[in-house]
Motif scaffolding. Structure first.
Motif, mmCIF file in Angstrom:
data_model
loop_
_atom_site.group_PDB
_atom_site.id
_atom_site.type_symbol
_atom_site.label_atom_id
_atom_site.label_comp_id
_atom_site.label_asym_id
_atom_site.label_seq_id
_atom_site.Cartn_x
_atom_site.Cartn_y
_atom_site.Cartn_z
ATOM 1 N N LEU A 130 55.776 29.850 3.993
ATOM 2 C CA LEU A 130 55.616 28.795 2.988
ATOM 3 C C LEU A 130 56.886 28.588 2.166
ATOM 4 N N ASP A 134 62.877 24.358 5.032
ATOM 5 C CA ASP A 134 62.504 23.126 5.723
ATOM 6 C C ASP A 134 61.104 22.628 5.332
ATOM 7 N N LEU A 135 60.366 23.417 4.530
ATOM 8 C CA LEU A 135 59.029 22.994 4.092
ATOM 9 C C LEU A 135 58.979 22.580 2.626
ATOM 10 N N ASP A 137 60.142 20.124 0.819
ATOM 11 C CA ASP A 137 59.866 18.733 0.457
ATOM 12 C C ASP A 137 58.632 18.146 1.133
ATOM 13 N N LYS A 138 57.933 18.937 1.874
ATOM 14 C CA LYS A 138 56.750 18.427 2.574
ATOM 15 C C LYS A 138 55.509 18.515 1.677
ATOM 16 N N LYS A 139 54.542 17.634 1.949
ATOM 17 C CA LYS A 139 53.296 17.639 1.195
ATOM 18 C C LYS A 139 52.553 18.949 1.448
ATOM 19 N N ASP A 140 51.742 19.346 0.466
ATOM 20 C CA ASP A 140 51.062 20.631 0.527
ATOM 21 C C ASP A 140 50.230 20.789 1.798
ATOM 22 N N LYS A 143 52.572 21.257 4.690
ATOM 23 C CA LYS A 143 53.231 22.557 4.540
ATOM 24 C C LYS A 143 52.294 23.686 4.980
ATOM 25 N N GLU A 144 51.039 23.600 4.567
ATOM 26 C CA GLU A 144 50.051 24.609 4.920
ATOM 27 C C GLU A 144 49.816 24.644 6.429
ATOM 28 N N ALA A 147 52.976 26.104 8.186
ATOM 29 C CA ALA A 147 53.091 27.537 7.889
ATOM 30 C C ALA A 147 52.042 28.340 8.638
#
Length: 219
Positions: A130, A134-135, A137-140, A143-144, A147
């Motif tokens: 997490l 590279d994660l 700026d990604k939306k939650d 990102k989840e 990850a």
């Protein structure tokens, strides 16, 4: 057909599979005395029930060792079955040796199965994923998802049962075990293992043995 199946053939099939005398006789009758066909028949017959046998007590077995050429890596493995009859079979010792060699060739493997990995390690590995750049700026939700996918891959690297079998790239170690459960009609468990690397923990750079072991296996 019954009179055409010799007791020696039944004994040979029993020694190779660990199956009961009656099952061996029936398999040989169905295969017109062909031992290899009978072995395949017994394997297929038991495959569907392999998962059911996984809950049965396996208290027999053996402790196998593997020392790689050059004596720089070694493995101790305990593998269990239900009866000493199966544990004495040459094929069972061969299975143990192959799995010990698999452990030597799998540098990341630390646990027998995914279920053995501690929760705190899973949490630690997920937090690492997490937190990767590279994660950021990604939306939650995305990102989840990413990850978790990376975490699942990482955890499988730690699990022996999830490794591709070094002697047959078409199956995993777990599938290899299930094949032998169906073949012998007994539960088989890899209980524990320990891997030793020469110089490990003495501030020396560990060498990669994967290619070396794989080369030896294929030769």
């Amino acid at each position: 057909m019954l009179n055409k199946i010799s007791s020696n053939s039944i004994k040979e099939l029993r020694n190779k599979t660990g199956a009961g005398m009656t099952d061996c006789k029936k398999a040989l009758q169905a295969s017109n005395g062909n031992v290899e066909t009978a072995i395949e028949s017994l394997r297929k017959k038991g495959l569907a029930s392999a998962d059911k046998k996984a809950s049965r007590l396996a208290a027999e077995g053996l402790v196998e060792s593997y020392i790689h050429s050059g004596s720089r890596i070694g493995v101790l493995l305990e593998i269990n079955c239900e009866t000493d009859f199966v544990s004495r079979q040459p094929a069972f010792r061969e299975l143990a040796k192959n799995i010990a060699m698999q452990i030597a060739a799998s540098q990341s493997v630390k646990y027998v199965a995914l279920s053995d990995i501690p929760d705190n390690l899973i949490t630690y590995e997920k937090n690492i994923e997490l937190g990767k750049e590279d994660l950021i700026d990604k939306k939650d939700e995305m990102k989840e998802k990413i990850a978790q996918g990376r975490l699942d891959k990482r955890l499988k690297e730690l699990s022996l049962m999830d490794q591709i079998f070094i002697r047959d790239s078409q199956i995993t170690v777990e599938e290899l075990i299930k094949q032998h459960i169906s073949l012998w009609g007994e539960n088989i468990k890899i209980r524990r293992f320990e891997k030793f690397l020469l110089g490990e923990g003495i501030n020396s750079k560990p060498k990669s043995f994967v290619e070396e072991v794989s080369t030896m296996v294929s030769s």
